[in-house]
Design a protein around this motif. Structure first.
Motif, PDB file in Angstrom:
ATOM      1  N   VAL A 170       1.071  -1.161  -0.059  1.00  0.00           N
ATOM      2  CA  VAL A 170       0.045   0.057  -0.110  1.00  0.00           C
ATOM      3  C   VAL A 170       0.755   1.238  -0.162  1.00  0.00           C
ATOM      4  O   VAL A 170       1.695   1.509   1.135  1.00  0.00           O
ATOM      5  CB  VAL A 170      -1.146   0.125   1.317  1.00  0.00           C
ATOM      6  CG1 VAL A 170      -1.895   1.401   1.162  1.00  0.00           C
ATOM      7  CG2 VAL A 170      -1.734  -1.240   1.303  1.00  0.00           C
ATOM      8  N   THR A 211     -10.075  -1.400   5.416  1.00  0.00           N
ATOM      9  CA  THR A 211      -9.347  -0.555   4.769  1.00  0.00           C
ATOM     10  C   THR A 211      -8.257  -0.092   5.561  1.00  0.00           C
ATOM     11  O   THR A 211      -8.314   0.283   6.564  1.00  0.00           O
ATOM     12  CB  THR A 211     -10.495   0.724   4.531  1.00  0.00           C
ATOM     13  OG1 THR A 211     -11.634   0.418   4.052  1.00  0.00           O
ATOM     14  CG2 THR A 211      -9.776   1.923   3.646  1.00  0.00           C
ATOM     15  N   GLN A 215      -6.848   2.336   1.361  1.00  0.00           N
ATOM     16  CA  GLN A 215      -6.844   0.957   0.246  1.00  0.00           C
ATOM     17  C   GLN A 215      -7.746  -0.179   1.007  1.00  0.00           C
ATOM     18  O   GLN A 215      -7.406  -0.522   1.955  1.00  0.00           O
ATOM     19  CB  GLN A 215      -5.646   0.657  -0.051  1.00  0.00           C
ATOM     20  CG  GLN A 215      -5.590  -0.460  -1.294  1.00  0.00           C
ATOM     21  CD  GLN A 215      -4.172  -0.466  -2.001  1.00  0.00           C
ATOM     22  OE1 GLN A 215      -3.609   0.280  -2.181  1.00  0.00           O
ATOM     23  NE2 GLN A 215      -3.913  -1.674  -2.165  1.00  0.00           N
TER      24      GLN A 215
END
Length: 224
Positions: A170, A211, A215
């Protein structure tokens, strides 16, 4: 006529004696020694042949049936001091466990489960879990982390309860998140970003959706 004189009578007796001596020498008489040697020796009685006793056959003991491996199951619970959560997933004689305080302390442990339900799981950071499955309903034991022991009880858990994990990249950071969902719905988790631990956001235990840093990721149930 003149009678034969004494000399003639003596000669006649001498001739008769020689004749008889010659006759005995020719025909011969077996002596006792020769008769004994020619006699068949008496056979010695034979000793009865020894017969080996028939060995007794000892029946092989019937092997006791081996105890079957422990059943596959998930367990989740809290330490006795309520400082951290512990979850264990057992599959085919192997186990993976997660110890987490929801802030910064965590350990992933792995190892084998013995047929009697006992287990000793270890983690790369040196943490050790010693536990035992109690009648397939719960696991009791101790997690020793950084030299401190934590006793715990983890009850059998049914999905969505149990152990979850998500890994991803991420925004350039390596994300590794672990979650323990207790049967009462309580959650404990940590997310590490490139090795730095922080408290984890809640996941949806029905789908595993979570989340992280904007993301959406999907956590998966953990099995050995």
């Amino acid at each position: 006529m003149k009678r034969p004189g004494p000399l003639l009578t003596l000669l006649a007796g001498l001739v008769l004696g020689l004749f008889m001596l010659t006759l005995n020498a020719t025909s011969g008489t077996k002596t006792a020694s020769s008769s004994y040697s020619e006699a068949s020796p008496s056979a010695s009685p034979k000793a009865p042949a020894k017969t080996s006793p028939t060995p007794s056959v000892t029946p092989s003991p019937t092997p006791s049936p081996s105890k079957p491996p422990v059943a596959n199951a998930n367990y989740a619970g809290r330490t006795d001091d309520d400082a951290a959560s512990v979850a264990v997933s057992v599959r085919n004689g192997k186990a993976v466990a997660y110890f987490c305080d929801g802030r910064y302390k965590e350990a992933w442990l792995r190892g084998r489960v013995n047929n009697n339900g006992s287990m000793k799981l270890t983690a790369p950071n040196g943490a050790v879990l010693d536990g035992r499955i109690q009648q397939g309903k719960k696991i009791t034991g101790t997690v020793k982390d950084e030299g401190r022991p934590y006793t715990f009880t983890a009850d059998k858990a049914v999905k969505p309860s149990g152990l979850w994990r998500a890994t991803a990249k991420v925004r350039g950071a390596k994300i590794d998140g672990g979650w323990i969902v207790l049967p009462n719905g309580r959650q404990t988790g940590i997310v590490t970003r490139d090795g730095k631990a922080t408290s984890a956001p809640r996941i949806d235990p029905e789908t595993g959706a979570v989340t992280v840093d904007g993301q959406q990721l999907t956590a998966q149930p953990v099995t050995p």
